[in-house]
Design a protein around this motif. Sequence first.
Motif, PDB file in Angstrom:
ATOM      1  N   LYS A 333      45.125  44.291  99.981  1.00  0.00           N
ATOM      2  CA  LYS A 333      44.809  45.023  98.751  1.00  0.00           C
ATOM      3  C   LYS A 333      44.943  46.528  99.027  1.00  0.00           C
ATOM      4  O   LYS A 333      44.503  47.018 100.076  1.00  0.00           O
ATOM      5  CB  LYS A 333      43.382  44.714  98.291  1.00  0.00           C
ATOM      6  CG  LYS A 333      43.086  43.220  98.136  1.00  0.00           C
ATOM      7  CD  LYS A 333      43.913  42.581  97.037  1.00  0.00           C
ATOM      8  CE  LYS A 333      43.545  41.127  96.810  1.00  0.00           C
ATOM      9  NZ  LYS A 333      43.873  40.239  97.930  1.00  0.00           N
ATOM     10  N   ALA A 335      44.488  50.557  97.348  1.00  0.00           N
ATOM     11  CA  ALA A 335      43.920  51.390  96.278  1.00  0.00           C
ATOM     12  C   ALA A 335      44.074  52.855  96.647  1.00  0.00           C
ATOM     13  O   ALA A 335      43.926  53.225  97.812  1.00  0.00           O
ATOM     14  CB  ALA A 335      42.442  51.067  96.069  1.00  0.00           C
ATOM     15  N   TYR A 343      39.063  56.500  91.305  1.00  0.00           N
ATOM     16  CA  TYR A 343      40.087  55.464  91.480  1.00  0.00           C
ATOM     17  C   TYR A 343      41.290  55.777  90.600  1.00  0.00           C
ATOM     18  O   TYR A 343      41.150  56.036  89.399  1.00  0.00           O
ATOM     19  CB  TYR A 343      39.495  54.098  91.116  1.00  0.00           C
ATOM     20  CG  TYR A 343      40.494  52.966  91.063  1.00  0.00           C
ATOM     21  CD1 TYR A 343      41.188  52.566  92.208  1.00  0.00           C
ATOM     22  CD2 TYR A 343      40.747  52.295  89.865  1.00  0.00           C
ATOM     23  CE1 TYR A 343      42.096  51.519  92.156  1.00  0.00           C
ATOM     24  CE2 TYR A 343      41.651  51.246  89.802  1.00  0.00           C
ATOM     25  CZ  TYR A 343      42.332  50.866  90.951  1.00  0.00           C
ATOM     26  OH  TYR A 343      43.235  49.826  90.900  1.00  0.00           O
ATOM     27  N   GLU A 345      44.827  54.064  91.218  1.00  0.00           N
ATOM     28  CA  GLU A 345      45.721  52.913  91.024  1.00  0.00           C
ATOM     29  C   GLU A 345      45.550  51.950  92.195  1.00  0.00           C
ATOM     30  O   GLU A 345      45.232  52.360  93.314  1.00  0.00           O
ATOM     31  CB  GLU A 345      47.183  53.387  90.941  1.00  0.00           C
ATOM     32  CG  GLU A 345      48.148  52.289  90.544  1.00  0.00           C
ATOM     33  CD  GLU A 345      49.592  52.796  90.394  1.00  0.00           C
ATOM     34  OE1 GLU A 345      50.500  51.958  90.512  1.00  0.00           O
ATOM     35  OE2 GLU A 345      49.796  54.009  90.170  1.00  0.00           O
ATOM     36  N   GLY A 346      45.819  50.672  91.914  1.00  0.00           N
ATOM     37  CA  GLY A 346      45.720  49.681  92.978  1.00  0.00           C
ATOM     38  C   GLY A 346      46.685  48.540  92.787  1.00  0.00           C
ATOM     39  O   GLY A 346      47.184  48.315  91.675  1.00  0.00           O
ATOM     40  N   THR A 347      46.975  47.827  93.883  1.00  0.00           N
ATOM     41  CA  THR A 347      47.890  46.690  93.821  1.00  0.00           C
ATOM     42  C   THR A 347      47.667  45.812  95.047  1.00  0.00           C
ATOM     43  O   THR A 347      46.760  46.076  95.845  1.00  0.00           O
ATOM     44  CB  THR A 347      49.359  47.174  93.746  1.00  0.00           C
ATOM     45  OG1 THR A 347      50.207  46.050  93.548  1.00  0.00           O
ATOM     46  CG2 THR A 347      49.771  47.901  95.023  1.00  0.00           C
ATOM     47  N   THR A 348      48.509  44.796  95.215  1.00  0.00           N
ATOM     48  CA  THR A 348      48.432  43.923  96.395  1.00  0.00           C
ATOM     49  C   THR A 348      49.802  43.852  97.050  1.00  0.00           C
ATOM     50  O   THR A 348      50.829  43.726  96.361  1.00  0.00           O
ATOM     51  CB  THR A 348      47.983  42.497  95.993  1.00  0.00           C
ATOM     52  OG1 THR A 348      46.734  42.582  95.312  1.00  0.00           O
ATOM     53  CG2 THR A 348      47.821  41.607  97.223  1.00  0.00           C
ATOM     54  N   GLN A 438      39.668  43.409  94.354  1.00  0.00           N
ATOM     55  CA  GLN A 438      40.313  44.723  94.297  1.00  0.00           C
ATOM     56  C   GLN A 438      39.335  45.874  94.536  1.00  0.00           C
ATOM     57  O   GLN A 438      39.744  47.022  94.589  1.00  0.00           O
ATOM     58  CB  GLN A 438      40.992  44.921  92.933  1.00  0.00           C
ATOM     59  CG  GLN A 438      42.334  44.223  92.805  1.00  0.00           C
ATOM     60  CD  GLN A 438      43.432  44.904  93.611  1.00  0.00           C
ATOM     61  OE1 GLN A 438      43.205  45.924  94.253  1.00  0.00           O
ATOM     62  NE2 GLN A 438      44.619  44.333  93.596  1.00  0.00           N
ATOM     63  N   ASN A 441      38.848  47.542  98.737  1.00  0.00           N
ATOM     64  CA  ASN A 441      39.755  48.566  99.263  1.00  0.00           C
ATOM     65  C   ASN A 441      39.410  49.955  98.733  1.00  0.00           C
ATOM     66  O   ASN A 441      39.660  50.967  99.390  1.00  0.00           O
ATOM     67  CB  ASN A 441      41.220  48.219  98.972  1.00  0.00           C
ATOM     68  CG  ASN A 441      41.435  47.686  97.571  1.00  0.00           C
ATOM     69  OD1 ASN A 441      40.555  47.069  96.994  1.00  0.00           O
ATOM     70  ND2 ASN A 441      42.600  47.922  97.014  1.00  0.00           N
ATOM     71  N   ILE A 442      38.821  50.013  97.527  1.00  0.00           N
ATOM     72  CA  ILE A 442      38.358  51.305  97.003  1.00  0.00           C
ATOM     73  C   ILE A 442      37.211  51.812  97.878  1.00  0.00           C
ATOM     74  O   ILE A 442      37.155  52.993  98.233  1.00  0.00           O
ATOM     75  CB  ILE A 442      37.893  51.168  95.533  1.00  0.00           C
ATOM     76  CG1 ILE A 442      39.043  50.690  94.658  1.00  0.00           C
ATOM     77  CG2 ILE A 442      37.337  52.491  95.016  1.00  0.00           C
ATOM     78  CD1 ILE A 442      38.653  50.348  93.229  1.00  0.00           C
TER      79      ILE A 442
END
Length: 723
Positions: A333, A335, A343, A345-348, A438, A441-442
């Motif tokens: 994950k 971020a 925060y 943006e985030g993704t995998t 998600q 990771n932040i």
Amino acid sequence: MTESQIYSSIASELNLSAKQVSSVADFLDDGATVPFLARYRQEATGGLDEEQIRNVRDKLEFHRTLEDRKKTILKTIDEQDKLTDELKEQIKSCSDLNTLEDLYLPYKPKRRTRGDMAREKGLEPLAELIWAQEIEKGDPMEHATQFVDEEQEVESAEDAMNGALDIVAEWINESVEVREKLREIFQEHSVLKTEKNPAVEKRTNFEDYYDFSQKTKYLKPYQVLAINRGERENVLFVNVELWDEVTLENIDDIVITNDMSIFVPHLQDAVEDAYKRLLFPSLERELRNHLTEEADAHAIETFATNLSSLLMQPPLDHKVVMGIDPAYRSGCKVAVVDETGKYLEGTTTYPTPPQNKVAEAEEIYEKLIDKYGVNLIAIGNGTASRETEQIVANFIQKRKEKHPDEELNYLIVNEAGASVYSASKVAAEEFPDLEAAQRGNISIARRVQDPLAELVKIDPKSIGVGLYQHDVNQNQLAQSLDDVVESCVNQVGVNLNTASAPLLSHISGLSRRVAKNIVKRRETEGIFSSREQIKEIKGVGAFRFQQSAGFMRIPESENPLDNTAIHPESYEATETLCNLFNIDLSKLQQQHEAIAEKLSNIDKKQVAKQVGIGVPTLELIIENLQKPGRDPRESLPKPVLREDIMKMEDLSTGQVLEGTVRNVVDFGAFIDIGVKQDGLLHISNMADRKVDDPHDIVSVGDIVKVQIVSLDLERGRIGLALK
């Protein structure tokens, strides 16, 4: 003991004055917090620091508990009409729980015993005859014959004697003198032995204890906790052993007061019975409990020390951070958070086995870095961490070829508790639109920017900087860790306009409800511009304001003192001081060097008198005028940032490297030196002298220079020595 006697006793124990103890007790009873007393009531406490105040608090709790127990015991014995003046005085003057419980033992309600049954058969007079030891001639059994009574099921002299000795055995067991002597013998000579449960066939973590023997007084705390866990998991059988023959002789010396008595052989039988059936099991349990309590206390202290070091790690300001929570099958994950922790943006991504989509992951990293100006990548240290680190290090090297002047580094972050946070109510409130997976990771990204602000959101037990934290006394652990968090948060101070509710709730005097009200007020009406506005918050009365105000920081306030540790109650004195020395309060930041010069050689006693405050308060004011808004973490070394990674195969003995202390335990410290495996800095390699406590040498988060002294590539072990 009266309250004043308790204060005197604590003062003697802690080498303080009774007045100091009394003052602290009064404040604590009124609801004052430890940080508030340590910082803002030094005149009243005689300059006590947080540790000393907490010691007073803990001793007060112990003594008050002891006094409550005495009252209960006195009432119970009195209700039995057995409370003599002598016993009453013994109980009242008792200063430890073990002796108190020994005194209470004969009167303690218990299940029907063999001695009770013998009493019911009328055998107590015979027991008293044996116990008196006054008869020196004749046959003991002739005296026993007088108590034969078939109706009472005493069918022979032997039955009578055996029943009487059951009563005597209980008297021996209830003897304070016997129990104290046996307690001494246990503490000095007992041996703890462990062996493997033959039914266990698979390998375990307890192999060091499959055939183990050690005097209990030499047992290490971590050994006690490991043995306890092994026993609990039914892997180990544990026994305490004593040299019975010598021990019995010691008890005989107390019980047998007339060697000429005809009952001596029978008394010896009663001593052996009391020892094996009653005393040994009871004091073995007490010894094991004592060992566990000491081991718990040590483990909790170690955990607390490590937690404090971790929470007080210096923040990395002005960094746009990409946090990566590594994994295998479920993907890594990712971020991005901005300089304030917001925060973005985030993704995998799936660069690790089994999918191995490295090129695809690198493309995503590239886009996020270009889009948001990321200059630091934070990688969690859990599953797949080192594989992810290798991928990120290779990516950074490739990117450097295209952007040679770009500032881009990575570091490994302790991710302990990130999964706990991601599934928590706090995380759900912060990120209601994100899945739990998600959120971790932040947290990893934000821990770099401000470890304290982020880690306070997590149950301290979930932050992996200790050993056996789930085995120790959970109430004591929670109290100790709460103390650490409270101390760290208030030592640093909290920005009222940016802090989260969990962080605000740890401010001296504030509750979770009030912390939430502060955040709600900030969201609806905008930022705070004065400490005085805190009084408008629902739930903040005069007392809460007094306890909390000095620990809040408001950089946006028109009054520069609102961004210091100077308490509002001292603002008037501060202004008087500034007028005395021609200091312009509105220009604190620009003239701190000039202020330091003006206040460097003053007569503090005289100036304090002029201003109308005590010397400790004056010193606090001067310190904050010289360094307004200072964060005590600023002076600590920043974390090591890396661009590349080494493999174990790149290492060689004698090599000197820089590393970060990840955990400190009884036998040494684990050091991250930038390879797949943390190295062990054993306690024996920490100094040229004998080191008793690794915490005397290193702390969690320290940056240290170490030399490799041993390498075991097959087992992945690295031995280090401190340079």
